[in-house]
Write a protein that holds these residues in place. Structure first.
Motif, PDB file in Angstrom:
ATOM      1  N   MET A 104       0.875  -1.171   0.000  1.00 16.21           N
ATOM      2  CA  MET A 104       0.000   0.000   0.000  1.00 16.21           C
ATOM      3  C   MET A 104       0.915   1.223   0.000  1.00 16.21           C
ATOM      4  O   MET A 104       1.589   1.493   0.993  1.00 16.21           O
ATOM      5  CB  MET A 104      -0.908   0.010   1.241  1.00 16.21           C
ATOM      6  CG  MET A 104      -1.813  -1.211   1.335  1.00 16.21           C
ATOM      7  SD  MET A 104      -2.938  -1.394  -0.067  1.00 16.21           S
ATOM      8  CE  MET A 104      -3.945   0.035   0.141  1.00 16.21           C
ATOM      9  N   GLU A 105       0.950   1.951  -1.122  1.00 14.11           N
ATOM     10  CA  GLU A 105       1.866   3.066  -1.254  1.00 14.11           C
ATOM     11  C   GLU A 105       1.110   4.387  -1.262  1.00 14.11           C
ATOM     12  O   GLU A 105       0.034   4.489  -1.860  1.00 14.11           O
ATOM     13  CB  GLU A 105       2.710   2.900  -2.512  1.00 14.11           C
ATOM     14  CG  GLU A 105       3.579   1.653  -2.426  1.00 14.11           C
ATOM     15  CD  GLU A 105       4.390   1.378  -3.669  1.00 14.11           C
ATOM     16  OE1 GLU A 105       5.566   1.042  -3.505  1.00 14.11           O
ATOM     17  OE2 GLU A 105       3.839   1.489  -4.780  1.00 14.11           O
ATOM     18  N   THR A 106       1.681   5.380  -0.567  1.00 15.64           N
ATOM     19  CA  THR A 106       1.057   6.689  -0.464  1.00 15.64           C
ATOM     20  C   THR A 106       2.122   7.780  -0.636  1.00 15.64           C
ATOM     21  O   THR A 106       3.312   7.506  -0.562  1.00 15.64           O
ATOM     22  CB  THR A 106       0.370   6.894   0.904  1.00 15.64           C
ATOM     23  OG1 THR A 106       1.349   6.779   1.938  1.00 15.64           O
ATOM     24  CG2 THR A 106      -0.728   5.878   1.126  1.00 15.64           C
ATOM     25  N   GLU A 107       1.649   8.985  -0.847  1.00 18.28           N
ATOM     26  CA  GLU A 107       2.514  10.161  -0.869  1.00 18.28           C
ATOM     27  C   GLU A 107       1.991  11.133   0.172  1.00 18.28           C
ATOM     28  O   GLU A 107       0.789  11.327   0.297  1.00 18.28           O
ATOM     29  CB  GLU A 107       2.499  10.839  -2.243  1.00 18.28           C
ATOM     30  CG  GLU A 107       3.206  10.072  -3.310  1.00 18.28           C
ATOM     31  CD  GLU A 107       3.246  10.830  -4.632  1.00 18.28           C
ATOM     32  OE1 GLU A 107       2.519  11.837  -4.794  1.00 18.28           O
ATOM     33  OE2 GLU A 107       3.998  10.408  -5.504  1.00 18.28           O
ATOM     34  N   GLU A 108       2.898  11.719   0.906  1.00 22.95           N
ATOM     35  CA  GLU A 108       2.530  12.693   1.937  1.00 22.95           C
ATOM     36  C   GLU A 108       3.215  14.010   1.609  1.00 22.95           C
ATOM     37  O   GLU A 108       4.408  14.030   1.287  1.00 22.95           O
ATOM     38  CB  GLU A 108       2.996  12.174   3.298  1.00 22.95           C
ATOM     39  CG  GLU A 108       2.679  13.089   4.448  1.00 22.95           C
ATOM     40  CD  GLU A 108       3.200  12.521   5.764  1.00 22.95           C
ATOM     41  OE1 GLU A 108       3.908  13.251   6.468  1.00 22.95           O
ATOM     42  OE2 GLU A 108       2.900  11.355   6.064  1.00 22.95           O
ATOM     43  N   LYS A 109       2.481  15.097   1.667  1.00 28.29           N
ATOM     44  CA  LYS A 109       3.041  16.427   1.419  1.00 28.29           C
ATOM     45  C   LYS A 109       3.414  17.047   2.763  1.00 28.29           C
ATOM     46  O   LYS A 109       2.598  17.100   3.678  1.00 28.29           O
ATOM     47  CB  LYS A 109       2.024  17.320   0.720  1.00 28.29           C
ATOM     48  CG  LYS A 109       1.431  16.722  -0.536  1.00 28.29           C
ATOM     49  CD  LYS A 109       2.274  17.035  -1.716  1.00 28.29           C
ATOM     50  CE  LYS A 109       1.522  16.598  -2.964  1.00 28.29           C
ATOM     51  NZ  LYS A 109       2.344  16.230  -4.034  1.00 28.29           N
ATOM     52  N   ARG A 110       4.674  17.487   2.874  1.00 30.29           N
ATOM     53  CA  ARG A 110       5.162  18.118   4.102  1.00 30.29           C
ATOM     54  C   ARG A 110       5.744  19.489   3.773  1.00 30.29           C
ATOM     55  O   ARG A 110       6.642  19.600   2.948  1.00 30.29           O
ATOM     56  CB  ARG A 110       6.254  17.278   4.754  1.00 30.29           C
ATOM     57  CG  ARG A 110       5.772  16.020   5.361  1.00 30.29           C
ATOM     58  CD  ARG A 110       6.886  15.332   6.120  1.00 30.29           C
ATOM     59  NE  ARG A 110       6.479  14.001   6.521  1.00 30.29           N
ATOM     60  CZ  ARG A 110       7.307  13.045   6.896  1.00 30.29           C
ATOM     61  NH1 ARG A 110       8.603  13.278   6.954  1.00 30.29           N
ATOM     62  NH2 ARG A 110       6.855  11.861   7.247  1.00 30.29           N
ATOM     63  N   PRO A 111       5.232  20.526   4.451  1.00 30.93           N
ATOM     64  CA  PRO A 111       5.835  21.848   4.239  1.00 30.93           C
ATOM     65  C   PRO A 111       7.198  21.911   4.941  1.00 30.93           C
ATOM     66  O   PRO A 111       7.322  21.584   6.113  1.00 30.93           O
ATOM     67  CB  PRO A 111       4.836  22.806   4.883  1.00 30.93           C
ATOM     68  CG  PRO A 111       4.039  21.977   5.824  1.00 30.93           C
ATOM     69  CD  PRO A 111       4.081  20.570   5.317  1.00 30.93           C
ATOM     70  N   ILE A 112       8.220  22.287   4.192  1.00 30.39           N
ATOM     71  CA  ILE A 112       9.569  22.420   4.734  1.00 30.39           C
ATOM     72  C   ILE A 112      10.097  23.777   4.266  1.00 30.39           C
ATOM     73  O   ILE A 112      10.261  23.994   3.055  1.00 30.39           O
ATOM     74  CB  ILE A 112      10.487  21.272   4.253  1.00 30.39           C
ATOM     75  CG1 ILE A 112       9.928  19.938   4.738  1.00 30.39           C
ATOM     76  CG2 ILE A 112      11.916  21.480   4.726  1.00 30.39           C
ATOM     77  CD1 ILE A 112      10.666  18.727   4.226  1.00 30.39           C
ATOM     78  N   ALA A 113      10.328  24.662   5.216  1.00 30.86           N
ATOM     79  CA  ALA A 113      10.794  26.023   4.924  1.00 30.86           C
ATOM     80  C   ALA A 113       9.828  26.692   3.940  1.00 30.86           C
ATOM     81  O   ALA A 113       8.665  26.869   4.257  1.00 30.86           O
ATOM     82  CB  ALA A 113      12.220  26.012   4.429  1.00 30.86           C
ATOM     83  N   HIS A 114      10.312  27.013   2.732  1.00 31.44           N
ATOM     84  CA  HIS A 114       9.485  27.744   1.766  1.00 31.44           C
ATOM     85  C   HIS A 114       8.963  26.873   0.627  1.00 31.44           C
ATOM     86  O   HIS A 114       8.577  27.386  -0.423  1.00 31.44           O
ATOM     87  CB  HIS A 114      10.286  28.911   1.174  1.00 31.44           C
ATOM     88  CG  HIS A 114      10.706  29.895   2.197  1.00 31.44           C
ATOM     89  ND1 HIS A 114       9.825  30.755   2.806  1.00 31.44           N
ATOM     90  CD2 HIS A 114      11.915  30.128   2.760  1.00 31.44           C
ATOM     91  CE1 HIS A 114      10.462  31.493   3.685  1.00 31.44           C
ATOM     92  NE2 HIS A 114      11.747  31.126   3.685  1.00 31.44           N
ATOM     93  N   TYR A 115       8.972  25.569   0.822  1.00 32.40           N
ATOM     94  CA  TYR A 115       8.461  24.688  -0.225  1.00 32.40           C
ATOM     95  C   TYR A 115       7.778  23.478   0.402  1.00 32.40           C
ATOM     96  O   TYR A 115       7.848  23.261   1.603  1.00 32.40           O
ATOM     97  CB  TYR A 115       9.585  24.252  -1.176  1.00 32.40           C
ATOM     98  CG  TYR A 115      10.661  23.400  -0.532  1.00 32.40           C
ATOM     99  CD1 TYR A 115      10.620  22.022  -0.601  1.00 32.40           C
ATOM    100  CD2 TYR A 115      11.735  23.989   0.142  1.00 32.40           C
ATOM    101  CE1 TYR A 115      11.598  21.236  -0.019  1.00 32.40           C
ATOM    102  CE2 TYR A 115      12.723  23.215   0.727  1.00 32.40           C
ATOM    103  CZ  TYR A 115      12.650  21.842   0.644  1.00 32.40           C
ATOM    104  OH  TYR A 115      13.617  21.077   1.227  1.00 32.40           O
TER     105      TYR A 115
END
Length: 146
Positions: A104-115
């Motif tokens: 089961m594969e997923t993608e997680e978006k993480r805010p890091i600094a300005h991106y």
């Protein structure tokens, strides 16, 4: 004389090498040890004496590095309760094929600094294995946990 020399040389070479299909991949070996609920001595026999003891476990580092490559952690009865391995993307893909699981594969978006960084994750619940990308290291951390 040449024939005798070549025959001896061929025999020496064939006796000193192993076919690649007989050499077990270290990650598959880790999985076998996991399934067998190995203890610390089993791990040391399999991976050698170049380890560092840490709280509740042992760590093997990458060659010429202080960064851990493999880690094994034990419960109060000295049985394997968790382990991890850092590997590159090619090794991860090979590992996933070897394990034959419905990942089961997923993608997680993480805010890091300005991106925003996209972190790839995956899990195989039937084998108690998960992984997560470490983009800063260009590696994946694969974990087994009971």
């Amino acid at each position: 004389m040449r024939i005798v020399f070549l025959t001896i040389l061929t025999l020496c070479f064939s006796c000193s090498t192993k076919p690649t299909d007989q050499v077990k991949d270290k990650y598959a070996l880790m999985n076998d040890l996991w399934k067998d609920k190995a203890n610390a001595e089993d791990i040391k026999r399999a991976f050698g004496d170049a380890f560092k003891e840490v709280e509740s476990g042992i760590i093997y580092t990458f060659p010429n590095s202080k960064f851990p490559e493999l880690g094994f952690f034990f419960d109060s009865t000295n049985k394997l309760r968790a382990q991890f391995a850092f590997m590159d993307e090619a090794a991860l893909e090979s590992f996933k094929k070897t394990m034959k699981c419905n990942w089961m594969e997923t993608e997680e978006k993480r805010p890091i600094a300005h991106y925003i960084r996209t972190i790839n994750k995956g899990a195989c619940s039937s084998l108690s294995i998960s992984y997560e990308a470490y983009p800063g290291l260009n590696a994946y951390e694969v974990r087994w946990k009971r």
